[in-house]
Design an enzyme around this catalytic site. Structure first.
Site, short mmCIF file in Angstrom:
data_model
loop_
_atom_site.label_atom_id
_atom_site.label_comp_id
_atom_site.label_asym_id
_atom_site.label_seq_id
_atom_site.Cartn_x
_atom_site.Cartn_y
_atom_site.Cartn_z
N ASN A 69 69.51 66.12 47.81
CA ASN A 69 68.97 65.25 46.58
C ASN A 69 68.86 64.12 46.71
O ASN A 69 69.40 63.30 47.79
CB ASN A 69 70.09 65.67 45.34
CG ASN A 69 70.89 64.40 45.43
OD1 ASN A 69 70.82 63.52 44.98
ND2 ASN A 69 72.21 64.75 46.15
N GLY A 72 68.68 58.95 43.10
CA GLY A 72 68.37 57.48 43.20
C GLY A 72 69.32 56.92 42.02
O GLY A 72 68.97 55.93 41.29
N LEU A 73 70.46 57.29 41.75
CA LEU A 73 71.20 56.76 40.66
C LEU A 73 70.76 56.71 39.37
O LEU A 73 70.90 55.65 38.90
CB LEU A 73 71.86 55.66 41.50
CG LEU A 73 72.95 55.81 42.39
CD1 LEU A 73 73.88 54.39 42.60
CD2 LEU A 73 73.93 56.81 42.22
N ASN A 128 81.66 53.89 44.32
CA ASN A 128 80.60 54.55 45.11
C ASN A 128 79.90 53.73 46.08
O ASN A 128 78.94 53.03 45.63
CB ASN A 128 79.61 55.40 44.19
CG ASN A 128 78.56 56.11 45.13
OD1 ASN A 128 78.52 56.20 46.21
ND2 ASN A 128 77.43 56.69 44.35
N CYS A 131 76.40 55.65 48.31
CA CYS A 131 75.19 56.69 48.08
C CYS A 131 74.12 56.32 48.95
O CYS A 131 73.63 55.46 49.39
CB CYS A 131 74.74 56.23 46.69
SG CYS A 131 73.41 57.11 45.98
N GLY A 219 76.91 70.75 49.45
CA GLY A 219 76.98 72.31 49.22
C GLY A 219 77.66 72.85 50.52
O GLY A 219 77.93 72.21 51.54
N GLY A 246 80.92 71.02 49.60
CA GLY A 246 81.01 72.45 49.96
C GLY A 246 81.97 73.25 49.45
O GLY A 246 82.09 74.49 49.76
C1 LIG Z 1 72.44 66.13 42.25
C2 LIG Z 1 73.59 65.23 43.01
C3 LIG Z 1 73.90 64.00 42.40
C4 LIG Z 1 75.08 63.35 43.04
N1 LIG Z 1 75.17 62.17 42.52
C5 LIG Z 1 76.28 61.40 42.69
C6 LIG Z 1 76.60 60.20 42.20
O1 LIG Z 1 75.73 59.58 41.29
N2 LIG Z 1 77.65 59.50 42.68
C7 LIG Z 1 78.54 60.09 43.76
O2 LIG Z 1 79.28 59.25 44.28
N3 LIG Z 1 78.21 61.12 44.52
C8 LIG Z 1 77.18 61.87 43.84
N4 LIG Z 1 76.86 63.11 44.43
C9 LIG Z 1 77.62 63.48 45.73
C10 LIG Z 1 78.83 64.49 44.97
O3 LIG Z 1 79.37 63.75 44.19
C11 LIG Z 1 79.52 65.12 46.23
O4 LIG Z 1 80.23 63.89 47.13
C12 LIG Z 1 78.77 65.86 47.42
O5 LIG Z 1 77.72 66.51 46.76
C13 LIG Z 1 79.56 66.72 48.25
O6 LIG Z 1 80.15 67.69 47.40
P1 LIG Z 1 79.55 68.88 47.18
O7 LIG Z 1 79.15 69.60 48.53
O8 LIG Z 1 80.71 69.89 46.42
O9 LIG Z 1 78.36 68.84 46.25
C14 LIG Z 1 75.74 63.70 44.03
C15 LIG Z 1 75.54 65.28 44.56
C16 LIG Z 1 74.48 65.78 43.98
C17 LIG Z 1 74.09 67.15 44.37
#
Ligand SMILES: Cc1cc2nc3c(=O)[nH]c(=O)nc-3n(C[C@H](O)[C@H](O)[C@H](O)COP(=O)(O)O)c2cc1C
Length: 305
Positions: A69, A72-73, A128, A131, A219, A246
């Site tokens: 992804n 872009g916040l 954060n 990012c 993931g 993940g």
């Molecule tokens: C679509 C998407 C948007 C995300 N947006 C943010 C965000 O705004 N701020 C943030 O700290 N992490 C963001 N993340 C990261 C997740 O919070 C997390 O740290 C990362 O995806 C790893 O965990 P996961 O594998 O369970 O998704 C985003 C992840 C995804 C997939």
């Protein structure tokens, strides 16, 4: 019944399962699927001082065992968040962790924190600093530099007495150095990991699958990296770790507790199964009962090496 409660600084959570920033919107989006009140905490999508439209489309695509992804916040900005999103969140009675980021100037972290400090509904602030989808290509992330990490947290620490969590990046040579900097600057906990940078190309069009080119990988594909980061950091710091990367079910969540996490956060899996976080809470209860453990604290860091 086994004790699921944990502490993040002075914040007490009834259970150690939260939802990760950016993957759960502002919670209302999931209200039709789960009882939001059952969550240990809710971490909201990162907000910035001013509204952001985010990056050009396409911003997401599938990857082997995960996704890329580059959102872009995208967010409505601090004041609209407080006015439009917070009242609903506040009614849930679940601890709220508000994720914030700077856009152009890292001093924005302290400005955001100072404003949020006055908002009673908020339990904690997550910084954060990691990012991968917002800075120019040559700009270094705050989370890639222990000195910048220290300075940002120090400035925020002066601006608020709220519980502070710092979200770390796996895109570093030594995550321990960054975690130590966060601890010594006064962060109450570290959250790890944010996404790993990655890229995927559509061969037919010779174009990257994500318009921005480079994106963040999340993931199950990143889980071994996340568990490793958790274990490395756990051995060196005293503040709690919120582990993520993940997690898709109870067993994958338990890996993080064994590696030293005090809490876990569920991200990408919410898009596949919106009930997954509640299933994990139930699964942890069963695991503790099945193993005759008095509480989740007995599991934290108990990997046998
Ligand atoms: C679509 C998407 C948007 C995300 N947006 C943010 C965000 O705004 N701020 C943030 O700290 N992490 C963001 N993340 C990261 C997740 O919070 C997390 O740290 C990362 O995806 C790893 O965990 P996961 O594998 O369970 O998704 C985003 C992840 C995804 C997939």
């Amino acid at each position: 019944m086994a004790d699921l409660s944990v502490n993040i600084g002075r914040l007490k959570l009834k259970n150690p399962v939260m939802v990760a920033s950016g993957t759960f919107g502002y919670a209302a989006e999931f209200a039709d699927f789960i009882d939001l009140k059952k969550l240990g905490a809710i971490v909201t999508k990162t907000i910035t001082l001013t509204p952001r439209k985010g990056n050009p489309m396409p911003r997401t695509c599938e990857a082997p065992a995960g996704m890329l992804n580059s959102i872009g916040l995208e967010n409505p900005g601090l004041e609209v968040f407080i006015k439009d999103k917070l009242p609903y969140l506040n009614k849930l009675g679940v601890p709220l962790i508000i994720s914030i980021a700077s856009e152009k100037d890292i001093r924005e972290f302290a400005i955001l924190a100072k404003r949020l400090d006055k908002v009673r509904a908020i339990s904690a602030i997550e910084l954060n600093i990691s990012c991968p989808n917002i800075h120019g290509r040559s700009a270094k992330l705050v989370a890639q530099d222990p000195v910048a990490t220290y300075e940002v947290i120090k400035s925020v620490r002066k601006a608020t007495s709220k519980v502070l969590i710092t979200k770390l990046s796996p895109n570093v040579t030594d995550i321990i150095q960054i975690a130590l900097a966060a601890q010594s600057a006064g962060s109450d906990a570290v959250a790890l990991i944010n996404t790993l940078t990655g890229m995927s190309i559509d061969v037919a069009s010779c174009r990257p699958k994500i318009a921005a080119g480079i994106a963040g990988l999340s993931g199950p594909a990143i889980r071994p990296v996340a568990v490793r980061c958790c274990w490395e950091v756990y051995q060196k710091i005293k503040i709690p770790i919120i582990g993520m990367g993940g997690i898709i079910d109870t067993l994958s969540a338990l890996e993080f507790f064994l590696a030293g996490a005090t809490c876990v956060s569920v991200g990408t899996a919410n898009f596949i199964n919106p009930k997954v976080s509640i299933e994990i809470i139930e699964g942890i209860k069963k695991y503790l009962a099945g193993n005759k453990l008095s509480g989740i604290k007995e599991v934290i860091g108990s990997v046998k090496i």
